[in-house]
Design an enzyme around this catalytic site. Structure first.
Site, PDB file in Angstrom:
ATOM      1  N   ARG A  16       0.879  -1.169   0.000  1.00 28.01           N
ATOM      2  CA  ARG A  16       0.000   0.000   0.000  1.00 28.01           C
ATOM      3  C   ARG A  16       0.913   1.215   0.000  1.00 28.01           C
ATOM      4  NH1 ARG A  16      -5.117   1.042   1.976  1.00 28.01           N
ATOM      5  NH2 ARG A  16      -5.437  -1.143   2.481  1.00 28.01           N
ATOM      6  N   SER A 196       4.572   8.476   0.503  1.00 24.76           N
ATOM      7  CA  SER A 196       4.620   7.802  -0.785  1.00 24.76           C
ATOM      8  C   SER A 196       6.024   7.278  -1.091  1.00 24.76           C
ATOM      9  CB  SER A 196       4.183   8.811  -1.840  1.00 24.76           C
ATOM     10  OG  SER A 196       3.707   8.124  -2.945  1.00 24.76           O
ATOM     11  N   ASN A 197       6.084   6.219  -1.886  1.00 27.29           N
ATOM     12  CA  ASN A 197       7.361   5.626  -2.340  1.00 27.29           C
ATOM     13  C   ASN A 197       8.269   5.205  -1.183  1.00 27.29           C
ATOM     14  OD1 ASN A 197       6.649   6.088  -5.052  1.00 27.29           O
ATOM     15  ND2 ASN A 197       7.314   8.222  -4.863  1.00 27.29           N
ATOM     16  N   ARG A 198       7.652   4.890  -0.053  1.00 20.95           N
ATOM     17  CA  ARG A 198       8.415   4.432   1.135  1.00 20.95           C
ATOM     18  C   ARG A 198       9.366   5.505   1.697  1.00 20.95           C
ATOM     19  NH1 ARG A 198       4.618   1.408   1.125  1.00 20.95           N
ATOM     20  NH2 ARG A 198       4.709  -0.854   1.086  1.00 20.95           N
ATOM     21  N   LEU A 199       9.151   6.771   1.276  1.00 22.90           N
ATOM     22  CA  LEU A 199       9.977   7.861   1.827  1.00 22.90           C
ATOM     23  C   LEU A 199       9.232   8.477   3.016  1.00 22.90           C
ATOM     24  CD1 LEU A 199      11.532   9.460  -1.384  1.00 22.90           C
ATOM     25  CD2 LEU A 199      12.487   7.767   0.188  1.00 22.90           C
TER      26      LEU A 199
END
Ligand SMILES: Cc1cc2nc3c(=O)[nH]c(=O)nc-3n(C[C@H](O)[C@H](O)[C@H](O)COP(=O)(O)O)c2cc1C
Length: 219
Positions: A16, A196-199
Site C-alpha cells: 500500500r 509515498s514511495n516508502r519515503l
C-alpha cells in the site's frame, strides 16, 4: 481439505502506498507528550481503530531474549506512559532483571506509528488502587483468578478460581498484591508518518539533559 492459505506470492504482493499526509518539524509540538496527546486524540476521534490505546511492549529477558506483547495504555503525562499488569508475569520478571523497555503503537489506519524507548518503574500503590477500582467487577475478579504467564493444566482451573474469588469478595474487590502498574519513562519518542514511495517521515525526540532534541531520521 482445501488449502485456503494465501500463497507466498500473494503475501509478497501485499503493498500500500501511504499518502494521507506528511509530517514536518514545524508541525510538531516541542513537547513530545503534547505531540503524543494530539496523535492519540486523532486516533480516538477517527473511531476506525478498534483499540487506539493498544501498544506492543517489548522487554528483554536476563538471557537476552526479547519478547513483545500488547498492553493497554491507561494514562500518560510528562513522567511517562502507564500500563497495568501482573508483577509475577513474564514481562515483569524481565523488568526485575532489566527495566529497559520499548513501546510500539501502530495507528495503521492513520498510517502512523509511535516508538518509545526508556526504562520502567512501578506506579505508586495509590494509583494502582484507584485504577483497579474503576475496572468492572468481572475484570477485578479475573485478576485474582489468573496467575499470569504460569502454565495451567486446563481452562477449568481458571473458572474454579474465578468462582473462588467471587465467593471470597462478595462486596468490594481489592487489587491482588501481585497486580500493579508500570510507568515507562521515555528517553526517545519517534513519530512515524507513512509517505509515498516508502519515503516516510520519521521525527525523533531525544532527551538530552532536561530538554528534548528533535531530529529527522531517514526512513
Ligand atoms: C489488545 C490487547 C491488550 C492487552 N492489554 C493487556 C494489559 O493491559 N495488561 C496485560 O497484562 N496484558 C494485556 N494483554 C495480554 C498480553 O498481551 C499478554 O498476553 C499478557 O500480559 C502476558 O504477557 P507475558 O506472559 O509476556 O508477561 C493484552 C492483549 C491484547 C491483545
Amino acid at each position: 481439505m482445501p488449502d485456503d492459505r494465501p500463497s507466498p506470492a500473494d503475501i509478497a504482493a501485499l503493498r500500500r502506498d501511504y499518502m494521507r499526509r506528511g509530517l514536518d518539524q514545524a508541525d510538531l509540538d516541542p513537547d513530545p507528550f503534547h505531540q503524543f496527546g494530539a496523535w492519540l486524540k486523532e486516533a480516538l476521534e477517527t473511531k476506525a481503530i478498534l483499540e487506539p490505546n493498544a501498544m506492543v511492549l517489548s522487554t528483554v529477558s536476563p538471557s537476552g531474549q526479547p519478547s513483545g506483547r500488547y498492553v493497554l495504555l491507561k494514562g500518560f503525562d510528562s513522567s511517562g506512559f502507564v500500563f497495568f499488569t501482573n508483577y509475577q508475569s513474564a514481562k515483569a520478571r524481565d523488568f526485575d532483571a532489566n527495566p529497559r523497555a520499548a513501546l510500539t503503537i501502530g495507528w495503521i489506519e492513520l498510517e502512523r506509528q509511535v516508538n518509545i524507548h526508556g526504562s520502567v518503574k512501578k506506579t505508586p500503590r495509590s494509583a494502582v488502587e484507584a485504577y483497579f477500582a474503576s475496572r468492572p467487577r468481572g475484570s477485578r475478579l479475573g485478576a485474582w483468578a489468573s496467575h499470569q504467564s504460569k502454565v495451567i493444566p486446563n481452562r477449568d482451573i481458571l473458572e474454579a478460581r474465578l468462582a473462588e474469588a467471587n465467593a471470597r469478595f462478595p462486596g468490594d474487590v481489592p487489587p491482588p498484591p501481585e497486580w500493579g502498574g508500570f510507568c515507562l519513562v521515555p528517553e526517545r519518542i519517534e513519530f512515524w508518518q507513512g509517505r509515498s514511495n516508502r519515503l516516510h517521515d520519521r521525527l525523533l525526540y531525544r532527551k538530552e539533559g532536561s530538554s528534548w532534541i528533535i531530529e529527522r531520521l531517514s526512513p
